[in-house]
Design a protein around this motif. Structure first.
Motif, PDB file in Angstrom:
ATOM      1  N   CYS A 154       0.850  -1.186   0.000  1.00 22.68           N
ATOM      2  CA  CYS A 154       0.000   0.000   0.000  1.00 22.68           C
ATOM      3  C   CYS A 154       0.890   1.241   0.000  1.00 22.68           C
ATOM      4  O   CYS A 154       1.807   1.355   0.814  1.00 22.68           O
ATOM      5  CB  CYS A 154      -0.914  -0.004   1.220  1.00 22.68           C
ATOM      6  SG  CYS A 154      -1.973   1.455   1.354  1.00 22.68           S
ATOM      7  N   SER A 213       0.128   4.079   0.938  1.00 18.28           N
ATOM      8  CA  SER A 213      -0.186   4.936   2.081  1.00 18.28           C
ATOM      9  C   SER A 213       0.339   4.357   3.397  1.00 18.28           C
ATOM     10  O   SER A 213       1.094   5.010   4.104  1.00 18.28           O
ATOM     11  CB  SER A 213      -1.696   5.144   2.162  1.00 18.28           C
ATOM     12  OG  SER A 213      -2.028   6.027   3.191  1.00 18.28           O
ATOM     13  N   CYS A 214      -0.038   3.118   3.713  1.00 13.97           N
ATOM     14  CA  CYS A 214       0.333   2.546   5.020  1.00 13.97           C
ATOM     15  C   CYS A 214       1.456   1.518   4.944  1.00 13.97           C
ATOM     16  O   CYS A 214       2.001   1.122   5.965  1.00 13.97           O
ATOM     17  CB  CYS A 214      -0.885   1.927   5.696  1.00 13.97           C
ATOM     18  SG  CYS A 214      -1.485   0.408   4.932  1.00 13.97           S
ATOM     19  N   PHE A 256      -3.236   0.665  -3.217  1.00 20.15           N
ATOM     20  CA  PHE A 256      -3.769   1.025  -1.909  1.00 20.15           C
ATOM     21  C   PHE A 256      -4.569  -0.155  -1.375  1.00 20.15           C
ATOM     22  O   PHE A 256      -5.291  -0.812  -2.120  1.00 20.15           O
ATOM     23  CB  PHE A 256      -4.670   2.263  -2.001  1.00 20.15           C
ATOM     24  CG  PHE A 256      -3.938   3.471  -2.519  1.00 20.15           C
ATOM     25  CD1 PHE A 256      -3.179   4.255  -1.674  1.00 20.15           C
ATOM     26  CD2 PHE A 256      -3.978   3.795  -3.858  1.00 20.15           C
ATOM     27  CE1 PHE A 256      -2.479   5.348  -2.151  1.00 20.15           C
ATOM     28  CE2 PHE A 256      -3.292   4.891  -4.356  1.00 20.15           C
ATOM     29  CZ  PHE A 256      -2.544   5.676  -3.501  1.00 20.15           C
ATOM     30  N   CYS A 278      -7.180   4.423   2.712  1.00 23.45           N
ATOM     31  CA  CYS A 278      -5.760   4.721   2.465  1.00 23.45           C
ATOM     32  C   CYS A 278      -5.595   5.536   1.187  1.00 23.45           C
ATOM     33  O   CYS A 278      -4.779   6.447   1.132  1.00 23.45           O
ATOM     34  CB  CYS A 278      -4.940   3.431   2.384  1.00 23.45           C
ATOM     35  SG  CYS A 278      -4.419   2.821   4.000  1.00 23.45           S
TER      36      CYS A 278
END
Length: 62
Positions: free
Chosen positions: A20, A22-23, A49, A54
């Protein structure tokens, strides 16, 4: 290698799975997996993602 962006997501182990953007979680057989693609300098770019949340967080940051 099995395509980690396939609709089925079968037979993708964690080593080959995308992370991902984002995270950082590995995305393995996730029905909430989202992929954003675009063309930059003549080549295809992608961001993966693990969820819509996210993706939304990343959209806000970029």
């Amino acid at each position: 290698m099995v395509d980690p962006t396939s609709d089925l997501g079968e037979d993708v182990d964690e080593a080959d799975a995308p992370s991902c953007a984002s995270c950082g979680s590995k995305i393995v057989q996730s029905p909430t997996h989202r992929v954003v693609t675009w063309i930059e300098d003549g080549s295809v770019q992608t961001r993966h993602f693990c969820s819509e949340e996210c993706k939304a967080e990343a959209d806000d940051a970029w």
